[in-house]
Design a protein around this motif. Structure first.
Motif, mmCIF file in Angstrom:
data_model
loop_
_atom_site.group_PDB
_atom_site.id
_atom_site.type_symbol
_atom_site.label_atom_id
_atom_site.label_comp_id
_atom_site.label_asym_id
_atom_site.label_seq_id
_atom_site.Cartn_x
_atom_site.Cartn_y
_atom_site.Cartn_z
ATOM 1 N N ARG A 183 -3.152 10.921 -0.029
ATOM 2 C CA ARG A 183 -4.891 11.328 -1.416
ATOM 3 C C ARG A 183 -3.622 11.344 -2.388
ATOM 4 O O ARG A 183 -2.215 11.002 -2.913
ATOM 5 N N MET A 243 -8.664 10.231 -4.411
ATOM 6 C CA MET A 243 -8.794 9.230 -3.826
ATOM 7 C C MET A 243 -7.807 9.602 -2.124
ATOM 8 O O MET A 243 -7.609 10.073 -1.898
ATOM 9 N N GLU A 263 -15.074 6.059 -11.276
ATOM 10 C CA GLU A 263 -15.069 6.004 -10.479
ATOM 11 C C GLU A 263 -15.565 4.081 -10.262
ATOM 12 O O GLU A 263 -14.891 3.527 -9.280
ATOM 13 N N ASN A 278 -11.384 4.214 -9.719
ATOM 14 C CA ASN A 278 -10.932 4.193 -8.897
ATOM 15 C C ASN A 278 -11.230 2.436 -7.942
ATOM 16 O O ASN A 278 -10.459 2.306 -7.075
ATOM 17 N N ARG A 286 -8.315 1.041 -5.952
ATOM 18 C CA ARG A 286 -8.198 0.351 -4.435
ATOM 19 C C ARG A 286 -8.308 -1.104 -4.065
ATOM 20 O O ARG A 286 -7.192 -1.873 -3.395
#
Length: 259
Positions: A94, A83, A174, A177, A181
């Motif tokens: 990152r 990410m 996914e 993630n 976030r």
């Protein structure tokens, strides 16, 4: 009569801004001694206007993809992905996120301005030392991951690459993630990498030990591993750093649900 529930919901809403009603209610049932009826809690929840607005789902076009199978035990399939974000001064950094698909456990999130294939190998080696090696690691086709194919093969680990432009074939990471976030990267303006690492360490502990997961029968990764992974409490608490708690984590947890 409703004040304790209001205080609990206020604390959860402040500390976990992305949680909806059922996430809060599952937490209250599993992590506290309260046994309030869900209808009562929901009535107060709506009176406090804590409802999260939800966008309608969009229908996706049909896609050809490989089936994403669920492992039957830990250390069968790990997933990892990168990410990107920026500090308050605009400097890019990152993150390398690694999870175990079996119980969605966050194994590691490495953070730096640059993460090479050699750094990925070091992070994996550190995980192998206490967690053991998985049978397979699933990734996209990033150059850092492609460069590790032979390295993994030498260690009897299959490198599973998804089809280009098909992130849905790596859906577990996914989904992780997105949560990372929403709960961390999008919530704060970071002054330096130490701040990112500190908040990320707290997120990992909470994600593995506190947050109920819909896909795990509303259990936490730790609880799911204890119930179905054939491991004892002593094993995971002593050998798995992702389930260990220090004083800062304890304060962080209690501050988010304080009455």
């Amino acid at each position: 009569m409703d004040v304790p529930i209001q205080d609990m919901l206020n604390g959860l809403a402040e500390g976990h801004r992305r949680w909806g009603f059922w996430k809060m209610y599952d937490f209250i049932r599993q992590q506290t001694s309260h046994r309030w009826n869900h209808k009562r809690v929901y009535r107060i929840y709506t009176q406090m206007q804590l409802n999260l607005r939800r966008k309608g789902k969009k229908r996706l076009p049909a896609r050809s993809r490989e089936a994403l199978t669920l492992p039957i035990s830990p250390n069968v399939v790990w997933s990892m992905d990168f990410m990107h974000d920026r500090l308050a001064n605009g400097r890019a950094f990152r993150t390398l996120n690694i999870i175990d698909d079996y119980n969605r456990e966050a194994l590691s999130i490495a953070i730096d301005t640059s993460i090479s294939s050699q750094r990925v190998a070091r992070e994996l080696t550190n995980l192998f030392e206490y967690r053991g090696k998985p049978q397979m690691i699933r990734t996209d086709n990033g150059p850092e991951f492609l460069a590790l194919e032979q390295w993994l093969k030498d260690r009897q680990i299959e490198a599973k690459f998804i089809q280009p432009a098909k992130p849905n074939q790596n859906a577990f990471i996914e989904r992780f993630n997105r949560t990372f976030r929403q709960d961390v990267l999008s919530q704060y303006l970071f002054e330096d990498l130490d701040q990112v690492r500190d908040l990320t360490a707290r997120f990992i502990w909470e994600y593995n030990n506190i947050r109920p997961h819909d896909s795990l029968q509303n259990l936490t990764p730790r609880s799911f591993l204890l119930k179905y992974g054939k491991l004892s409490t002593a094993q995971i608490d002593q050998e798995f750093p992702t389930f260990q708690q220090d004083g800062d984590d304890d304060n962080f947890l209690h501050s988010s649900v304080a009455n």
